[in-house]
Design an enzyme around this catalytic site. Structure first.
Site, PDB file in Angstrom:
ATOM      1  CB  SER A 473     -42.019 127.917  -4.045  1.00 22.79           C
ATOM      2  OG  SER A 473     -42.936 127.931  -5.097  1.00 22.79           O
ATOM      3  CG  ASP A 525     -43.578 135.779  -3.388  1.00 19.71           C
ATOM      4  OD1 ASP A 525     -43.992 135.512  -4.527  1.00 19.71           O
ATOM      5  OD2 ASP A 525     -43.075 134.938  -2.637  1.00 19.71           O
TER       6      ASP A 525
END
Length: 721
Positions: A473, A525
């Protein structure tokens, strides 16, 4: 035109007239219950008529009955009116504001009653011996104050600080006073930015404001103000828009699969799979070893999250294991923490212990932690450095988003030039992550951390180990940028970037990063599909579906909680290309913005490196339950992640433990000889048209590309989701 944001007391509020269905229903049910209870008590139960306190309290109850009946009439009217019209067609709901004025007047009477009720309770509760009358009065007062407090909290939540300016601007636009309009618009934009800034500061009330943090607040606030610029929509409109957008995307995928004249065989995790889609060739030993490395280094990215992630994955055992090795409670723990430099961990050193346990639980005793920084601030991300003797690598692992400060770093998404000499083309990166990478590089140099790591055990040859940088991330984006900064000193370094942000590198930097960055994206995602330029497209699509919708908002949102009924979907044009674009509804758009730079004007940024996209199919549900989805890994195109796919999985598939699970499932399915396309292909293509042997599925299917396109009735499959 009436606005979706309701106007009352000559001010716009952050609530639509169609948002009042649930609050009115809640109050309606509460008042119904009270009406029944009061009626039974007042007319069914005996009470001491000889006592003056009983008579007084019972009269109080009878007066309250009248208030209850008028409340019920108002609330049923509000509910009925709120259910009418559609999100942007507000005309049938125009009367709501007048009913609300009446309801607020009744609320004032309730307030008087509540105050009088307290006065009577103080006076009569102790001396009065009639229990029924006393409890009745107590119940009335409690119910009254509950309603009054809930209304006050609702007013606080829906208050729009720029509401009055909004209404004035609407009026001056109608009179076409250009100079006044310009001034008011400027005031509105400033007001919106400052109100977003206040919200962010309220959200992060526990953090000390430093200069960099104040800059970040104002940048992020202007980003939010820019996203909602000129829009007269309320938060629930966005929820309804997401439900409609998801339905639209699903129906679009279905219709593509129904067409005979295209190459798309299936949609896996929302991405089209054609005969030219390149799967990872896991039969090839070099590619298989590379993929195993990707799975292996995910553990380092996961470990960087420290104790919160460790306990989340193993709540009971994890707590016992951490407690048993905590320096506060054990000798072995304090011995463990001596060989590692730690910055700003908590009193028990839980983060360092959790990082160690991540590796010890997998029996990876060859991994030694050299340095851990738990220091967390805006543009300053926690990380750890380890030496892995088994792989002969020094690993820098950077933590992803775990605190509000990290979220500020994430949201500072403008493009910033990478601080690298000798650039090939224009190298731009995500501003917050460029600053984070510079901070880590400075830290590594100041504390000579890499020198310590490479000199850790000269007898094992640590001097000649390679360098690997990993992250998930926010950590993935920072790791990719840090690779650029460290590559001149360590030309053989490699970066593994798990679930990186979509708005990370400009095109030149993205192409160059393919030499040394491997990225992983799981399914649908959200984060790898999110950058400033993607946000503008997302905003446009959201407004389109809201304009086309002709259903009431409550029906759309209720439909979104289960499998959405087809009837809730706005009617799609058969051929959107042939239709001219509809003019934007005047109710939705206030004015074109020329004072702020549009999101679309920002440089398009892309996810980094060569992307391994882990996808899975959606097996149909049968009477015996749903079979496990089959996972596959394919090479993704950095420019294909340009649209947010709305799905309940879009947040879940970003979680680091889910990414790890997905990566491992690809290997499991490969070992069992299954592929994600296999189950879809059984439905879509007859065996004569494509070889269904799983061996051929992982090879680039150039051999089958000459075959005729399968006919439509084979094409329907369950992987549309």
């Amino acid at each position: 035109a009436v606005m979706p944001g309701m106007v009352m007391f000559r001010r716009r509020w952050s609530v639509g007239s169609d948002d009042l269905v649930l609050p009115a229903l809640f109050l309606f049910l509460l008042h119904c219950v009270w009406l029944v209870v009061l009626s039974v008590v007042l007319f069914g139960l005996p009470y001491g008529s000889d006592q003056s306190c009983s008579v007084t309290l019972v009269d109080h109850g009878r007066g309250y009955l009248g208030i209850l009946v008028s409340c019920l009439i108002c609330e049923s009217a509000i509910m009925w009116l709120s259910m009418r019209g559609s999100i942007l067609y507000t005309q049938p709901r125009e009367a709501v504001q007048y009913v609300l004025y009446i309801r607020l007047a009744i609320l004032l009477v309730e307030l008087v009653y509540a105050v009088v009720g307290i006065a009577w309770l103080v006076q009569y509760y102790q001396p009065c011996s009639d229990v029924t009358a006393k409890n009745l009065a107590l119940g009335i007062v409690a119910c009254n104050w509950l309603v009054i407090f809930s209304v006050c909290i609702t007013l606080m939540c829906t208050f729009d600080p720029t509401g009055r300016t909004f209404v004035k601007l609407k009026a001056t636009r109608r009179r076409q006073r250009n100079l006044t309009t310009y001034t008011l618009r400027h005031r509105l934009e400033e007001g919106q930015a400052s109100s977003w800034s206040r919200r962010l500061k309220f959200f992060m009330c526990c953090t000390r404001a430093q200069d960099t943090q104040s800059d970040a607040y104002s940048e992020v606030a202007s980003l939010f103000a820019e996203f909602f610029r000129d829009l007269d929509i309320v938060p629930s409109d966005i929820i309804a828009g997401l439900v409609l957008l998801r339905q639209r995307q699903r129906s679009k995928r279905s219709s593509i699969l129904d067409q005979a004249n295209n190459d798309i065989l299936a949609f896996l995790s929302g991405m089209p799979v054609t005969r030219n889609t390149r799967y990872l060739d896991l039969k090839n030993s070099a590619e298989m070893n590379m993929y195993k490395d990707v799975c292996y280094y995910m553990l380092f990215a996961l470990a960087a999250y420290g104790w919160p992630m460790y306990l989340m994955r193993k709540p009971a055992c994890g707590l016992c294991r951490l407690a048993s090795s905590c320096p506060c409670t054990s000798v072995s723990g304090s011995r463990l923490s001596q060989s590692v430099t730690v910055e700003e961990d908590n009193c028990c050193g839980c983060n360092v212990l959790a990082i160690r346990r991540h590796f010890l639980d997998r029996d990876l005793k060859q991994v030694q932690i050299v340095y851990t920084s738990c220091h967390d601030a805006v543009y300053e991300t926690p990380f750890f450095v380890a030496v892995d003797h088994a792989k002969k690598k020094v690993v820098i692992s950077i933590r992803g988003t775990l605190s509000p400060k990290d979220a500020l770093t994430d949201l500072t998404g403008d493009s910033e030039r990478l601080p690298v000499e000798e650039q090939q083309g224009t190298w731009l990166g995500h501003k917050g992550m460029v600053y984070s990478a510079e901070y880590i590089k400075k830290k590594l140099e100041q504390e000579m951390i890499l020198s310590q790591a490479f000199g850790r055990d000269l007898s094992k040859g640590t001097m000649h180990y390679g360098l690997v940088i990993v992250g998930h991330s926010l950590g993935a984006g920072t790791a990719a940028i840090l690779s650029f900064l460290l590559r001149p000193q360590y030309p053989t370094l490699h970066c593994y970037s798990y679930s990186p942000p979509g708005g990370l590198f400009s095109e030149d930097a993205m192409e160059y990063s393919k030499e040394f960055v491997t990225s992983v994206v799981l399914g649908k995602d959200l984060v790898p599909r999110l950058g400033l330029s993607q946000l503008e497209g997302f905003r446009r699509h959201l407004l389109e579906v809201l304009q086309k919708s002709n259903k009431p908002k409550w029906r759309i949102i209720a439909g979104g909680t289960k499998c959405i009924p087809k009837s809730e979907l706005p009617v799609e044009d058969d051929d959107p290309q042939s239709q001219p674009a509809a003019p934007p509804s005047s109710r939705l758009w206030l004015h074109p913005s020329d004072l702020s730079i549009a999101l679309s004007a920002s440089t398009p940024l892309y996810p980094p490196g060569r992307i391994i996209h882990v996808v899975h199919n959606h097996p149909p549900e049968s009477c015996c339950g749903q079979e496990e989805p089959t996972y596959s890994a394919l090479w993704g195109d950095n420019k294909a992640f340009d649209e947010v796919i709305i799905s309940p999985a879009m947040l879940n598939e970003h979680m680091p433990h889910m990414v790890m699970e997905g990566l491992n499932k690809v290997l499991e399915n490969y070992n069992k000889g299954k592929t994600a396309l296999l189950s879809a292909a059984k439905i879509m293509v007859s065996p004569t048209e494509v070889d269904l042997n799983p061996e051929t599925m992982f090879v680039d299917t150039s051999t089958t590309s000459q075959q005729p396109t399968p006919t439509t009735h084979h094409r329907r499959n369950s992987s549309v989701r």
